[in-house]
Design a protein around this motif. Structure first.
Motif, PDB file in Angstrom:
ATOM      1  N   GLY A 167       0.802  -1.214   0.000  1.00 33.93           N
ATOM      2  CA  GLY A 167       0.000   0.000   0.000  1.00 33.93           C
ATOM      3  C   GLY A 167       0.835   1.265   0.000  1.00 33.93           C
ATOM      4  N   ALA A 168       0.326   2.268   0.711  1.00 27.34           N
ATOM      5  CA  ALA A 168       0.974   3.576   0.703  1.00 27.34           C
ATOM      6  C   ALA A 168       2.340   3.543   1.362  1.00 27.34           C
ATOM      7  CB  ALA A 168       0.071   4.600   1.411  1.00 27.34           C
ATOM      8  N   VAL A 169       2.484   2.770   2.433  1.00 29.75           N
ATOM      9  CA  VAL A 169       3.758   2.735   3.140  1.00 29.75           C
ATOM     10  C   VAL A 169       4.839   2.103   2.270  1.00 29.75           C
ATOM     11  CG1 VAL A 169       4.945   1.816   5.144  1.00 29.75           C
ATOM     12  CG2 VAL A 169       2.637   2.700   5.374  1.00 29.75           C
ATOM     13  N   GLY A 170       4.488   1.034   1.570  1.00 29.73           N
ATOM     14  CA  GLY A 170       5.458   0.432   0.668  1.00 29.73           C
ATOM     15  C   GLY A 170       5.851   1.379  -0.445  1.00 29.73           C
ATOM     16  N   GLY A 171       4.882   2.095  -1.007  1.00 25.13           N
ATOM     17  CA  GLY A 171       5.190   3.071  -2.042  1.00 25.13           C
ATOM     18  C   GLY A 171       6.069   4.186  -1.523  1.00 25.13           C
ATOM     19  N   LEU A 172       5.803   4.637  -0.305  1.00 24.54           N
ATOM     20  CA  LEU A 172       6.616   5.685   0.281  1.00 24.54           C
ATOM     21  C   LEU A 172       8.043   5.228   0.494  1.00 24.54           C
ATOM     22  CD1 LEU A 172       6.386   8.570   1.385  1.00 24.54           C
ATOM     23  CD2 LEU A 172       5.910   7.584   3.626  1.00 24.54           C
ATOM     24  N   ALA A 173       8.223   3.997   0.970  1.00 23.07           N
ATOM     25  CA  ALA A 173       9.566   3.476   1.201  1.00 23.07           C
ATOM     26  C   ALA A 173      10.340   3.342  -0.108  1.00 23.07           C
ATOM     27  CB  ALA A 173       9.485   2.125   1.910  1.00 23.07           C
ATOM     28  N   VAL A 174       9.696   2.793  -1.143  1.00 26.31           N
ATOM     29  CA  VAL A 174      10.364   2.652  -2.436  1.00 26.31           C
ATOM     30  C   VAL A 174      10.673   4.015  -3.027  1.00 26.31           C
ATOM     31  CG1 VAL A 174      10.092   1.807  -4.798  1.00 26.31           C
ATOM     32  CG2 VAL A 174       9.351   0.396  -2.890  1.00 26.31           C
ATOM     33  N   GLY A 175       9.746   4.961  -2.884  1.00 32.93           N
ATOM     34  CA  GLY A 175       9.979   6.295  -3.413  1.00 32.93           C
ATOM     35  C   GLY A 175      11.177   6.968  -2.780  1.00 32.93           C
ATOM     36  N   VAL A 176      11.307   6.864  -1.474  1.00 30.65           N
ATOM     37  CA  VAL A 176      12.450   7.473  -0.803  1.00 30.65           C
ATOM     38  C   VAL A 176      13.734   6.756  -1.196  1.00 30.65           C
ATOM     39  CG1 VAL A 176      13.493   7.890   1.444  1.00 30.65           C
ATOM     40  CG2 VAL A 176      11.084   8.376   1.103  1.00 30.65           C
ATOM     41  N   GLY A 177      13.671   5.422  -1.358  1.00 34.52           N
ATOM     42  CA  GLY A 177      14.853   4.700  -1.802  1.00 34.52           C
ATOM     43  C   GLY A 177      15.319   5.145  -3.182  1.00 34.52           C
ATOM     44  N   LEU A 178      14.387   5.287  -4.112  1.00 37.31           N
ATOM     45  CA  LEU A 178      14.736   5.767  -5.443  1.00 37.31           C
ATOM     46  C   LEU A 178      15.260   7.204  -5.382  1.00 37.31           C
ATOM     47  CD1 LEU A 178      11.727   4.376  -7.528  1.00 37.31           C
ATOM     48  CD2 LEU A 178      14.067   3.509  -7.490  1.00 37.31           C
ATOM     49  N   ALA A 179      14.673   8.017  -4.515  1.00 40.63           N
ATOM     50  CA  ALA A 179      15.133   9.400  -4.394  1.00 40.63           C
ATOM     51  C   ALA A 179      16.556   9.465  -3.852  1.00 40.63           C
ATOM     52  CB  ALA A 179      14.185  10.189  -3.489  1.00 40.63           C
ATOM     53  N   VAL A 180      16.892   8.584  -2.907  1.00 39.52           N
ATOM     54  CA  VAL A 180      18.256   8.544  -2.385  1.00 39.52           C
ATOM     55  C   VAL A 180      19.239   8.263  -3.508  1.00 39.52           C
ATOM     56  CG1 VAL A 180      19.828   7.260  -0.902  1.00 39.52           C
ATOM     57  CG2 VAL A 180      17.590   7.915  -0.038  1.00 39.52           C
ATOM     58  N   VAL A 181      18.909   7.276  -4.348  1.00 36.89           N
ATOM     59  CA  VAL A 181      19.791   6.923  -5.459  1.00 36.89           C
ATOM     60  C   VAL A 181      19.931   8.098  -6.422  1.00 36.89           C
ATOM     61  CG1 VAL A 181      20.118   5.351  -7.409  1.00 36.89           C
ATOM     62  CG2 VAL A 181      19.238   4.476  -5.240  1.00 36.89           C
TER      63      VAL A 181
END
Length: 777
Positions: free
Chosen positions: A720-734
């Motif tokens: 859900g939203a939490v998984g999307g948020l975690a992946v989004g921040v991970g991609l943003a870090v990269v």
């Protein structure tokens, strides 16, 4: 703990760690860019880079740990409530107030960690970071010296370098003026110089080649010294001497006993810092107390609603904290009350809501307001009522005939549809919410970073408010792609978890068609960012930099050059003046140095006590001065004059009142013209070229990350939203790490400017196309 206690603790802890990672990254981005610059310039070894990295974390964790507790409790208990686990616990005869045990254990653990950061690790890390920056200053100062800019960071010296190599170790065309109370007393020129940093003594060692030294006396112009050298060594001290290098500890660096012992005029500032170090750890307990009754209530929206609520509570808490802290610093409120007001209000709200935990089916005033807001946002627009009182009857045969008569008009292919409005509405809701939340977090963290400067330099609150207003425009430009990425992941992640995308595919609608409005929104956003960067953003950046200098106690940044006493003119001339009145077009104490562009030697030196502009002759009229011509080590001419006109001094008055701006303070066309003028003069323009390409490359990342986020949102849909948020921040870090590293490599000439600016976009574009085309539609 019992098994149920450990289960609740693990559930809350997992989401707390996720929130901790997300908000730590959001606050840590500026330090990440700085570390990437150090890595690209090779100005520190691995140990220093690691120490620089670790020293930046305690101050960030002071803010992110309490936020992580709030996010963990809200989302963890919200997930258990949505899955009816809390109802099952209540049916089994277990009081819901028992949740206080695992939640309280997590809050106490977070309080201890935050207290360790504020009382011990925070001050130590700030002192360590400051000492490390002093050690790296001597190694990085050669990189900080920019070509074609008069650098006044060295004590009693003005340095001008015509060109700098990519490695910043070789300088070409060195002009070094030693100022002694006004007029130039010693002038050193060199065709080339090799720069070596002396870390032990904190100096910059210059090995000069093929130059000359000119010495003059203010009182006796007839006395003049000239010497020519082949090689010469010169040491430049970094900083302003011992007083500048050891200004004393600021409040954020001082231990608690020194803060309590302060009794002078800075006593109030010390008390504010003392109470702040204990207020932030207690915020962990307060956040947990509020999040427990709010998070355990049944509500729609799942984890997404929990995250929205967490951001709202965090922003509200810190806004109250900042406002009351400002009143405490001004003396309008008692110090302890100003710092603790936010905690007191939040604790009172938590205590008032705590009895509602046992009334599982009831609604609190906060949940009712939030539910009403979400319902208002999601409700469809009212349709106008038809004029007829009865609806016409449409037979099934007529409906089929319509499709048979127009086979090419498919409902699925029309744009826009109700589905498009639904997607865009959810996307914009999360985008605005996240963008506002990220901007507020950045500004709150920046405010606490400037607290010591606000106390020392007494900037007015109007100046502070205007600074954060202009800073918000810069943050909007920088954080819009991140908010766009995370919003897509949350929107489609929630739809995947609720099987909405399955229903859409079952209706015969391809996911490529679903992605169309989102990609168009990303393209419109990219165009908007480009337009914003070409219109208002340069002015906002300039005003923010000027106000930041005032808050930091630095001389106000002037962007009109009359107050800039050194300026490089046309045809290799350098002007130095004590006074310039643009209204009367008058110079006072004017010195002109004419240089040989081939070997950067001095050909002529002119001094005039007064110079005025003659519009008819379009020339400067010099009064009460002297002129000297040079050839090698020989003075070929010396003459004093009362009035003289030199036709080679042809720069008009407007030349000395032109505006100076950095790359962030110019739009694309202005920066392009500036680069073209520098390139025609044979200067290195790598740093400016990278910034020119980034003005287009950075906004275009918005549709690229949307294309990449769509397949990733389907992969993490079960979270859900939490998984999307975690992946989004991970991609943003990269992305941010890669962008900062490529930009730093391009600035020092290790990569072509085009490749440096566009590489992160191209990498993400290829990855996005691959996953987008491999997506099961």
């Amino acid at each position: 703990m019992r098994i149920i206690d450990r289960y609740i603790f693990r559930e809350v802890l997992s989401h707390a760690l996720l929130g901790l990672g997300i908000f730590t990254f959001v606050i840590f981005v500026p330090q990440l860019v700085q570390i990437m610059n150090v890595v690209a310039r090779h100005s520190g070894d691995a140990r220093q880079i690691a120490l620089l990295f670790l020293s930046a974390f305690p101050r960030v964790l002071t803010f992110s740990v309490p936020i992580g507790v709030l996010v963990g409790v809200l989302i963890g208990l919200g997930r258990m409530s949505a899955d009816s686990e809390l109802i099952a616990m209540n049916a089994a005869g277990m009081g819901l107030k028992r949740i206080l045990i695992p939640v309280g254990a997590l809050a106490l653990l977070a309080t201890a960690i935050t207290l360790c950061m504020t009382v011990w690790l925070g001050p130590v890390s700030i002192r360590t970071l400051r000492a490390l920056e002093e050690r790296l200053r001597s190694t990085q100062v050669s990189f900080e010296v920019q070509p074609r800019i008069f650098n006044e960071q060295f004590p009693h010296l003005v340095l001008y370098v015509q060109d700098i190599s990519a490695a910043a170790m070789n300088w070409h065309g060195v002009f070094l003026a030693e100022s002694d109370g006004g007029d130039v007393s010693r002038l050193t020129l060199a065709e080339n110089a090799i720069v070596v940093a002396d870390r032990d003594q904190g100096k910059l060692q210059l090995y000069l080649h093929s130059g000359s030294v000119h010495e003059s006396q203010t009182q006796g112009p007839e006395h003049y010294g000239l010497s020519v050298y082949g090689e010469r060594d010169l040491a430049l001290a970094v900083g302003g001497g011992s007083e500048a290098q050891a200004p004393g500890l600021i409040d954020s660096e001082r231990p608690l006993r020194q803060l309590l012992a302060e009794s002078g005029p800075k006593a109030r500032e010390s008390r504010v810092e003392f109470h702040r170090r204990f207020a932030f750890p207690v915020a962990c307990l307060v956040f947990a107390l509020v999040a427990l009754p709010v998070g355990s209530r049944p509500r729609r929206g799942g984890r997404a609603a929990g995250f929205v609520l967490a951001v709202s509570l965090v922003c509200g808490y810190y806004i109250v904290f900042v406002f009351c802290a400002s009143l405490a610093r001004d003396g309008s409120m008692p110090t302890w009350l100003g710092i603790w007001t936010a905690n007191i209000l939040m604790a009172a709200a938590g205590i008032a809501l705590l009895p509602s935990v046992e009334r599982l089916g009831g609604e609190t005033w906060l949940s009712e307001a939030l539910t009403g807001l979400m319902h208002w946002w999601r409700q469809p627009q009212p349709q106008p009522k038809p004029q007829q009182k009865h609806e016409p009857t449409i037979r099934r045969a007529d409906f089929a005939a319509v499709f048979e008569s127009a086979p090419h008009r498919r409902y699925v292919g029309r744009f826009p549809q109700v589905l498009d409005y639904y997607l865009l509405r959810n996307f914009l809701f999360y985008f605005v919410l996240l963008l506002v939340g990220f901007i507020l977090l950045f500004e709150i963290f920046t405010f606490f970073d400037l607290l010591d400067d606000l106390g020392r330099h007494r900037a007015t609150w109007m100046q502070v408010a205007n600074y954060f207003r202009y800073l918000s425009y810069y943050l909007l430009y920088q954080l819009a792609p991140l908010a766009c990425l995370v919003s897509i992941l949350i929107t489609l992640g929630v739809m995947t978890k609720n099987n909405e995308l399955v229903a859409i595919k079952a209706a015969g609608i391809s996911l490529y068609r679903v992605a169309l409005p989102l990609l168009l929104a990303g393209a419109i956003m990219a165009a908007g960012l480009v337009a914003f960067d070409q219109s208002y953003l340069p002015y906002a950046n300039r005003r923010a930099e000027e106000l930041h200098s005032i808050i930091k106690g630095l001389p106000p940044s002037t962007y009109l050059e009359p107050q800039h006493r050194w300026i490089f003119g046309d045809n290799s001339k350098i002007y130095n003046y004590q006074l310039f009145d643009p209204d009367r077009v008058l110079f006072g104490g004017l010195s002109v140095f004419e240089l040989d562009p081939q070997n950067f030697s001095l050909r002529r030196r002119v001094y005039a006590a007064r110079a005025s502009w003659a519009p008819q002759q379009r020339a400067w009229i010099l009064e009460s001065g002297w002129i000297r011509d040079f050839q090698g080590a020989t003075i070929t001419r010396y003459a004093e004059f009362q009035v003289m006109e030199l036709p080679e001094l042809d720069e008009p008055p407007g030349y000395f009142t032109r505006e100076l701006r950095q790359s962030s303070e110019m739009d694309w066309w202005e920066l392009r013209g500036y680069i073209a003028r520098l390139r025609r003069s044979g200067f290195d323009v790598a740093r400016f070229s990278v910034q020119l390409h980034k003005k287009l490359a950075y906004p275009l990342i918005a549709p690229i990350v949307i294309m990449l986020a769509i397949p990733f949102s389907i992969l993490v849909g079960s979270r859900g939203a939490v998984g999307g948020l975690a992946v989004g921040v991970g991609l943003a870090v990269v992305y941010w790490a890669a962008a900062a590293l490529f930009e730093a490599l391009g600035a020092v000439g290790q990569l072509p400017p085009v490749l440096s600016a566009w590489s992160p976009d191209l990498i993400f574009l290829f990855c996005g196309l691959y996953f987008f085309l491999k997506m099961p539609t």
